[in-house]
Design a protein around this motif. Structure first.
Motif, PDB file in Angstrom:
ATOM      1  N   SER A 156       0.824  -1.213   0.000  1.00  0.00           N
ATOM      2  CA  SER A 156       0.000   0.000   0.000  1.00  0.00           C
ATOM      3  C   SER A 156       0.855   1.259   0.000  1.00  0.00           C
ATOM      4  CB  SER A 156      -0.937   0.013   1.211  1.00  0.00           C
ATOM      5  OG  SER A 156      -1.843  -1.054   1.141  1.00  0.00           O
ATOM      6  N   VAL A 157       1.926   1.242   0.773  1.00  0.00           N
ATOM      7  CA  VAL A 157       2.823   2.405   0.818  1.00  0.00           C
ATOM      8  C   VAL A 157       3.467   2.627  -0.541  1.00  0.00           C
ATOM      9  CG1 VAL A 157       4.996   3.244   1.794  1.00  0.00           C
ATOM     10  CG2 VAL A 157       3.243   2.308   3.298  1.00  0.00           C
TER      11      VAL A 157
ATOM     12  N   ALA B  13      -4.164   2.684  -8.454  1.00  0.00           N
ATOM     13  CA  ALA B  13      -5.327   2.700  -7.563  1.00  0.00           C
ATOM     14  C   ALA B  13      -6.103   1.388  -7.651  1.00  0.00           C
ATOM     15  CB  ALA B  13      -6.240   3.874  -7.908  1.00  0.00           C
TER      16      ALA B  13
ATOM     17  N   PHE C 173       2.410   9.443  -6.193  1.00  0.00           N
ATOM     18  CA  PHE C 173       2.720  10.738  -5.587  1.00  0.00           C
ATOM     19  C   PHE C 173       4.020  11.289  -6.159  1.00  0.00           C
ATOM     20  CE2 PHE C 173       4.512  13.435  -2.260  1.00  0.00           C
ATOM     21  CZ  PHE C 173       3.449  14.293  -2.042  1.00  0.00           C
TER      22      PHE C 173
ATOM     23  N   THR D 176       1.066   3.920  -3.123  1.00  0.00           N
ATOM     24  CA  THR D 176       0.706   5.321  -2.888  1.00  0.00           C
ATOM     25  C   THR D 176       1.880   6.236  -3.223  1.00  0.00           C
ATOM     26  OG1 THR D 176      -0.837   4.688  -1.150  1.00  0.00           O
ATOM     27  CG2 THR D 176      -0.096   6.973  -1.158  1.00  0.00           C
ATOM     28  N   ALA D 177       3.087   5.830  -2.857  1.00  0.00           N
ATOM     29  CA  ALA D 177       4.261   6.690  -3.017  1.00  0.00           C
ATOM     30  C   ALA D 177       4.650   6.879  -4.488  1.00  0.00           C
ATOM     31  CB  ALA D 177       5.438   6.109  -2.236  1.00  0.00           C
TER      32      ALA D 177
ATOM     33  N   GLN E 123      -4.130  -1.199  -5.877  1.00  0.00           N
ATOM     34  CA  GLN E 123      -4.197  -0.984  -4.437  1.00  0.00           C
ATOM     35  C   GLN E 123      -5.529  -1.466  -3.860  1.00  0.00           C
ATOM     36  OE1 GLN E 123      -3.767   3.055  -2.837  1.00  0.00           O
ATOM     37  NE2 GLN E 123      -2.316   2.167  -1.412  1.00  0.00           N
TER      38      GLN E 123
ATOM     39  N   HIS F 178      -5.844  -4.240  -0.903  1.00  0.00           N
ATOM     40  CA  HIS F 178      -6.638  -4.038   0.313  1.00  0.00           C
ATOM     41  C   HIS F 178      -7.649  -5.158   0.495  1.00  0.00           C
ATOM     42  CE1 HIS F 178      -5.738   0.282   1.586  1.00  0.00           C
ATOM     43  NE2 HIS F 178      -4.826  -0.065   0.709  1.00  0.00           N
TER      44      HIS F 178
ATOM     45  N   ILE G  30      -1.752   6.438 -12.398  1.00  0.00           N
ATOM     46  CA  ILE G  30      -2.399   6.612 -11.097  1.00  0.00           C
ATOM     47  C   ILE G  30      -3.641   5.734 -11.005  1.00  0.00           C
ATOM     48  CG2 ILE G  30      -3.722   8.246  -9.684  1.00  0.00           C
ATOM     49  CD1 ILE G  30      -1.698  10.381 -10.532  1.00  0.00           C
TER      50      ILE G  30
END
Length: 132
Positions: free
Chosen positions: A41-42, A70, A49, A45-46, A73, A77, A66
Motif C-alpha cells: 500500500s505504501v 489505484a 505521488f 501510494t508513493a 491498491q 486491500h 495513477i
C-alpha cells in the motif's frame, strides 16, 4: 468407538477441531500478511505521488498510471486487509469482488468522462481571453 465419537462431538461443539482452527487462522491473517499489505500500500501510494510531484511523464500518462495503481491498491486491500478470496464465505466474497469491480469501473469511467467534458466545454479559449 463410542468414546471417539463423543470426543469428536465435544471438540466440534467447543470449536476445538483442527479444521476450525485452520479456518479461523486463515480468515484473520497474520502479522506477516498485514506487513506485506501495508508495504504494498505504501509503495502503491508513493509511486503515483512521486510521479505527480516530479512531473516526469505527460499528464495523460500520469493519470493512467495513477488509475492503474489505484486499481491494484484496491485489490491489495481486499486480499490482505479484507481477506477476500474464493474460499471465504462460500463464494459470496467473489460476488462482492465482481460487484466492486463493476462499481469502480463505472465510477472511474464516469469521472473521467465528466472531467474530460468539463475541461473541453468549460475552459476559456484564446478567442475569449482576447475579447476582454
Amino acid at each position: 468407538m463410542s468414546a471417539d465419537l463423543h470426543h469428536a462431538a465435544h471438540d466440534a461443539h467447543h470449536g476445538n477441531g483442527h479444521h476450525d482452527d485452520l479456518a479461523h487462522e486463515e480468515s484473520h491473517g497474520s502479522y506477516k500478511s498485514y506487513g506485506i499489505g501495508f508495504g504494498l500500500s505504501v509503495v502503491l501510494t508513493a509511486v503515483p505521488f512521486w510521479l505527480v510531484m516530479t512531473r516526469t511523464l505527460t499528464n495523460q500518462a500520469t493519470a493512467l498510471i495513477i488509475m492503474a495503481f489505484a486499481a491494484v491498491q484496491m485489490v491489495v486491500h481486499m486480499i490482505f486487509f479484507l481477506h477476500m478470496n474464493r474460499r471465504a464465505e462460500g463464494g459470496w466474497s467473489m460476488m462482492a469482488l465482481i460487484f466492486t469491480i463493476v462499481i469502480v469501473g463505472i465510477a472511474l469511467s464516469g469521472s473521467l468522462w465528466v472531467m474530460y467534458h468539463m475541461n473541453a466545454n468549460m475552459m476559456p479559449t484564446q478567442d475569449m481571453s482576447q475579447m476582454g
